[in-house]
Design a protein around this motif. Structure first.
Motif, PDB file in Angstrom:
ATOM      1  N   TYR A  52      74.984  -9.516  74.476  1.00  0.00           N
ATOM      2  CA  TYR A  52      75.318  -9.561  73.052  1.00  0.00           C
ATOM      3  C   TYR A  52      76.626  -8.845  72.715  1.00  0.00           C
ATOM      4  O   TYR A  52      77.014  -8.807  71.545  1.00  0.00           O
ATOM      5  CB  TYR A  52      74.178  -8.931  72.236  1.00  0.00           C
ATOM      6  N   ASN A  53      77.277  -8.242  73.717  1.00  0.00           N
ATOM      7  CA  ASN A  53      78.525  -7.500  73.488  1.00  0.00           C
ATOM      8  C   ASN A  53      78.327  -6.403  72.435  1.00  0.00           C
ATOM      9  O   ASN A  53      79.205  -6.142  71.597  1.00  0.00           O
ATOM     10  CB  ASN A  53      79.647  -8.447  73.056  1.00  0.00           C
ATOM     11  N   THR A  54      77.204  -5.729  72.503  1.00  0.00           N
ATOM     12  CA  THR A  54      76.818  -4.748  71.487  1.00  0.00           C
ATOM     13  C   THR A  54      77.786  -3.568  71.412  1.00  0.00           C
ATOM     14  O   THR A  54      78.024  -3.022  70.327  1.00  0.00           O
ATOM     15  CB  THR A  54      75.393  -4.238  71.774  1.00  0.00           C
ATOM     16  N   MET A  55      78.349  -3.194  72.549  1.00  0.00           N
ATOM     17  CA  MET A  55      79.255  -2.050  72.588  1.00  0.00           C
ATOM     18  C   MET A  55      80.410  -2.203  71.606  1.00  0.00           C
ATOM     19  O   MET A  55      80.866  -1.231  70.996  1.00  0.00           O
ATOM     20  CB  MET A  55      79.811  -1.904  74.020  1.00  0.00           C
ATOM     21  N   ASN A  56      80.877  -3.433  71.414  1.00  0.00           N
ATOM     22  CA  ASN A  56      82.087  -3.663  70.626  1.00  0.00           C
ATOM     23  C   ASN A  56      81.822  -3.958  69.160  1.00  0.00           C
ATOM     24  O   ASN A  56      82.751  -4.294  68.424  1.00  0.00           O
ATOM     25  CB  ASN A  56      82.904  -4.798  71.257  1.00  0.00           C
ATOM     26  N   GLY A 105      79.540  -1.241  62.567  1.00  0.00           N
ATOM     27  CA  GLY A 105      78.198  -1.737  62.269  1.00  0.00           C
ATOM     28  C   GLY A 105      77.183  -1.076  63.187  1.00  0.00           C
ATOM     29  O   GLY A 105      76.271  -0.395  62.759  1.00  0.00           O
ATOM     30  N   GLY A 106      77.366  -1.278  64.476  1.00  0.00           N
ATOM     31  CA  GLY A 106      76.549  -0.632  65.482  1.00  0.00           C
ATOM     32  C   GLY A 106      77.303  -0.602  66.794  1.00  0.00           C
ATOM     33  O   GLY A 106      78.284  -1.329  66.977  1.00  0.00           O
ATOM     34  N   THR A 107      76.869   0.231  67.702  1.00  0.00           N
ATOM     35  CA  THR A 107      77.494   0.306  69.022  1.00  0.00           C
ATOM     36  C   THR A 107      76.502   0.949  69.977  1.00  0.00           C
ATOM     37  O   THR A 107      75.327   1.133  69.650  1.00  0.00           O
ATOM     38  CB  THR A 107      78.818   1.087  68.980  1.00  0.00           C
ATOM     39  N   ILE A 108      76.988   1.292  71.164  1.00  0.00           N
ATOM     40  CA  ILE A 108      76.165   1.957  72.174  1.00  0.00           C
ATOM     41  C   ILE A 108      76.825   3.274  72.553  1.00  0.00           C
ATOM     42  O   ILE A 108      78.043   3.331  72.730  1.00  0.00           O
ATOM     43  CB  ILE A 108      76.011   1.077  73.429  1.00  0.00           C
ATOM     44  N   LEU A 109      76.021   4.305  72.673  1.00  0.00           N
ATOM     45  CA  LEU A 109      76.497   5.583  73.197  1.00  0.00           C
ATOM     46  C   LEU A 109      75.808   5.851  74.525  1.00  0.00           C
ATOM     47  O   LEU A 109      74.591   5.715  74.642  1.00  0.00           O
ATOM     48  CB  LEU A 109      76.194   6.722  72.220  1.00  0.00           C
TER      49      LEU A 109
END
Length: 264
Positions: A65-69, A152-156
């Motif tokens: 989903y390319n969540t990091m970006n 919006g959202g990302t990953i740590l």
């Protein structure tokens, strides 16, 4: 916070099969936590904050989903929820194994507590974590999705969390256990481990690469940079990247031996 505080991360490459989606290694998790229990029994005053990566649980979905970006569309938010679900599933396993071994773990779920801005933590109430440490508990954190006011959202990653927490909790050591022997000077040949790296060393003098498996948070290069930053912010702290397949390595490092790569 006491200088007897250490941060320990069980890397996703260590506790999961990173190329097999949502496949954990419970035997490795148990051995790692048994070693931690042994260290605590030998050093009753030691305080530990434990973290772990998401490995083939969170990273596989996050890559899809390319969540990091960033998280903006309904499909993105579906992916955000899926990453949170899979990351929590692995954390539940770590928690269950640890508590059955008698470790006083308390989970602090980043997706429910941390707010970021452009991938940097902007708010995290750490007083409950401080209270847990003072009461002899082991706070448990893990790489997770978070709300980001810019993206919006990302990953740590767990290292992102450790970096932020170390600024307030001031650990004496930060341990990162994976499957590699340390930081290699000749990646991807991987024949020579660098025993020490200064917090100020430019990494272009080393052939430090990324990850050979899916790792949306940047692999080894990102880890080294974050650990250098943590050491810069905490004079006297040392960081360690080492192989956790031999659970005794954690005991050796806490006891003062150099195993793998030390950053100071």
């Amino acid at each position: 916070m006491s200088t007897s505080l250490v941060f320990i991360k069980l890397g996703g490459s260590l506790i999961t099969f990173k190329d097999q989606p949502e496949t954990a290694r419970p035997d490795i998790i148990e051995a790692s936590l048994m070693a931690l229990q042994k260290v605590r029994s030998e050093q009753p005053d030691l305080r530990v904050l434990l973290g772990h990566g998401s490995g083939s649980f969170g990273h596989t979905i996050a890559n899809r989903y390319n969540t990091m970006n960033g998280v903006l569309t309904p499909l993105d938010w579906l992916g955000f929820a899926e990453v949170a679900r899979t990351a929590k599933a692995l954390d539940d396993l770590v928690f269950d194994i640890g508590t059955k071994l008698g470790l006083p773990l308390r989970v602090f779920r980043p997706s429910a507590q941390v707010l970021a801005s452009n991938r940097h933590i902007s708010h995290w109430d750490i007083e409950p974590i401080q209270a847990a440490l003072e009461n002899g508990e082991i706070p448990l954190v893990y790489g997770d999705v978070v709300i980001d006011t810019t993206l919006g959202g990302t990953i740590l990653s767990t290292e992102d969390l450790f970096l932020h927490l170390s600024e307030n909790l001031r650990p004496s050591k930060m341990l990162i256990a994976g499957i590699e022997a340390g930081v290699y000077a000749d990646y991807p040949v991987n024949s020579r481990v660098v025993s020490t790296i200064s917090r100020d060393d430019p990494l272009d003098k080393l052939s430090v690469g990324g990850s050979q498996s899916i790792d949306v948070t940047g692999g080894m290069l990102a880890k080294v940079r974050l650990l250098q930053s943590a050491c810069q912010n905490n004079p006297g702290m040392t960081a360690h990247i080492y192989c956790g397949l031999d659970a005794e390595n954690t005991h050796k490092i806490i006891s003062g031996q150099v195993v793998g790569t030390q950053i100071s």
